[in-house]
Enzyme design. Structure first.
Site, PDB file in Angstrom:
ATOM      1  N   ASP A  15       0.908  32.135   1.452  1.00  0.00           N
ATOM      2  CA  ASP A  15      -0.066  32.403   0.399  1.00  0.00           C
ATOM      3  C   ASP A  15       0.063  33.838  -0.122  1.00  0.00           C
ATOM      4  O   ASP A  15      -0.938  34.570  -0.209  1.00  0.00           O
ATOM      5  CB  ASP A  15      -1.506  32.154   0.910  1.00  0.00           C
ATOM      6  CG  ASP A  15      -1.664  30.781   1.539  1.00  0.00           C
ATOM      7  OD1 ASP A  15      -0.960  29.841   1.108  1.00  0.00           O
ATOM      8  OD2 ASP A  15      -2.474  30.646   2.477  1.00  0.00           O
ATOM      9  N   GLU A 168      -4.836  24.184  -6.401  1.00  0.00           N
ATOM     10  CA  GLU A 168      -5.321  25.313  -5.590  1.00  0.00           C
ATOM     11  C   GLU A 168      -4.548  26.572  -5.948  1.00  0.00           C
ATOM     12  O   GLU A 168      -3.664  26.544  -6.804  1.00  0.00           O
ATOM     13  CB  GLU A 168      -5.168  24.989  -4.097  1.00  0.00           C
ATOM     14  CG  GLU A 168      -3.741  24.680  -3.693  1.00  0.00           C
ATOM     15  CD  GLU A 168      -3.625  24.084  -2.300  1.00  0.00           C
ATOM     16  OE1 GLU A 168      -4.652  23.704  -1.707  1.00  0.00           O
ATOM     17  OE2 GLU A 168      -2.494  23.975  -1.804  1.00  0.00           O
TER      18      GLU A 168
END
Ligand code: 6LW
Length: 479
Positions: A15, A168
């Site tokens: 991420d 997302e």
């Protein structure tokens, strides 16, 4: 441009979020159940990264934080002379904001955002100073970042490609006269992808890019898979770059990745106002990670992590790392562990341990339910394996009392015709003064992979104590 199979930040660094201040780039990653949380790395060229600190280095995680719970998906931005980091603690605390002048720390905060629901929060500022927080789903709300309060209702803005799961990791940018919304979709597994939309304002309306997804490796034989969860940055020369996560599956079918989700780099060019990404690139020079030896002569380097809270360590023997046992085994969430990420598919780890009257050793860990370790206690060395609900002693033999060098060699499996071959093998043993590893056990690495264990993390390798006080003189990680 050299097509690469190497990450720019190797090992469990998922991420990635990136920002630039002048000539300096900074990158932040998720950290889940590990403490300190959210590693911060620095680079001048986007290719060579050095960890300079951790953002969440004061407040422990809740003791009941599950593995792969905890700290998810930060966004790091430089705005108005400050660095801003927003992140979610999914196991208590929700979304929270931190700021600093110096990304190496200290960071102030947390400022909680109790009214912002959703993971993967993004921060973006309009030219009039309005701050937008956009979360997975995808919805957006205006916030006051100094107080964490919301300044209106949340609105749905764009949910990615119809039918694609898990929209997302939104990131919003003003580039030229457009606002771009970058999104991950398809889930963080083999279907992962990056899509983009653009609109005239930070809240849209957004029009999807005609060539979405702008990046995916799904269905290809590219050695890097699961590519997604990306962020964009512009270099001082005007060029654009994307950081993203990807994995390196090994072995036969279905493939197992053992280092977690790593950070990769890709060039971005613009065509008709849309980003065109890739192929993955290592930039101008190959990535070299040096072997690292820690002598424990000073404060712990920020690369070292423990579980959920600061480890129970003291400096009562200068030049040694002294661990005091808490939990009774590595199956326990509060076990005393000091570990670093495994960053190479092939590596060799050695550590000199003085068990005293305690019990401790060297572990390769995926989570509480998946770990292999070698430990010493009362003149006996033991190799243990925990795989799901099963826990067993794999080997046990006598060793001389006193300090002992423990070792593990991780070696990728050789190609073979066996479609079931694992990704790597781990050989645990005691190391003689001449450096030879006397192997106690050789174990298949697939059981310490994400495909077996589940979750979002990767392997760490480290030192632990499960009874009494155990001391470590040095820890050597070589490739
Ligand atoms: C993260 C989500 C994801 O919140 O995995 O890859 C989740 N993307 O965006 C945990 O890292």
């Amino acid at each position: 441009m050299r097509v690469i199979t190497e990450p720019v930040v190797a090992g469990f660094h998922p991420d990635p979020s990136i920002c630039r201040a002048g000539d300096d780039y900074y990158l932040a990653c998720s950290s889940f159940e590990y403490f300190p949380g959210v590693p911060i790395l620095h680079s001048r060229d986007l290719v060579h990264w050095t960890q300079i600190g951790n953002v969440l280095d004061r407040v422990p995680l809740r003791a009941d934080t599950p593995s792969s719970g905890g700290i998810y998906a930060p966004t790091l931005r430089h705005h108005d002379g400050r660095f801003w980091l927003i992140v979610t603690n999914v196991s208590g605390g929700g979304n929270q904001l931190y700021t600093t002048i110096d990304p190496a720390g200290p960071w102030s905060g947390p400022v909680p955002l109790p009214e912002v629901a959703g993971i993967d929060p993004d921060l973006a500022w309009d030219t009039d100073g309005t701050c937008y927080c956009t979360v997975a789903g995808v919805s957006q709300v205006r916030i006051d970042p100094s107080t964490g309060s919301v300044l209106g209702p949340a609105r749905r803005i764009w949910s990615g490609t119809p039918g694609a799961k898990a929209p997302e990791a939104p990131h919003l940018y003003r580039i030229g006269s457009w606002w771009y919304l970058l999104l991950a979709e398809g889930g963080t597994e083999r279907g992962h992808a990056v899509s983009v939309a653009r609109g005239p304002s930070p809240s849209g309306p957004f029009t999807p890019c005609p060539s979405n997804p702008v990046l995916t490796h799904r269905g290809t034989d590219h050695p890097i898979q699961n590519t997604g969860h990306a962020d964009l940055v512009q270099a001082p020369d005007g060029s654009w770059w994307m950081v993203l996560l990807g994995v390196r599956p090994g072995g036969g079918t279905p493939g197992w990745h053992v280092l977690g989700r790593e950070t990769f780099l890709a060039p971005v060019r613009w065509d008709d106002g849309w980003p065109v990404v890739g192929p993955l690139s290592s930039g101008p020079s190959p990535v070299v990670d040096l072997p690292v030896r820690d002598d424990f002569d000073g404060p712990l380097h920020p690369r070292w992590v423990s579980l959920r809270r600061p480890p129970d360590v003291t400096a009562d023997r200068p030049g040694w790392l002294t661990l005091h046992a808490a939990g009774g085994s590595l199956d326990d969430p509060d076990v005393t562990l000091v570990a670093r990420r495994q960053q190479h598919l092939s590596c060799r780890v050695r550590t000199l341990l003085d068990p005293g009257t305690g019990r401790g050793g060297l572990v390769v860990r995926l989570d509480e339910d998946h770990h292999y370790e070698i430990e010493v206690f009362a003149g006996t060395a033991t190799v243990l394996a925990r795989i799901g609900p099963l826990r067993g002693v794999v080997a046990s033999w006598s060793v001389p009392a006193g300090p002992v060098v423990l070792g593990v060699d991780v070696t990728p499996a050789q190609p073979s015709d066996d479609p079931r071959r694992g990704p790597d093998v781990l050989e645990f043993g005691v190391v003689a003064p001449d450096g030879t590893l006397t192997s106690g056990a050789t174990l298949d690495g697939r059981y310490l992979s994400t495909e077996v264990a589940g979750g979002f993390t990767g392997r760490v390798i480290g030192m632990y104590a499960v009874s009494g006080t155990v001391r470590f003189d040095w820890f050597d990680y070589a490739v």
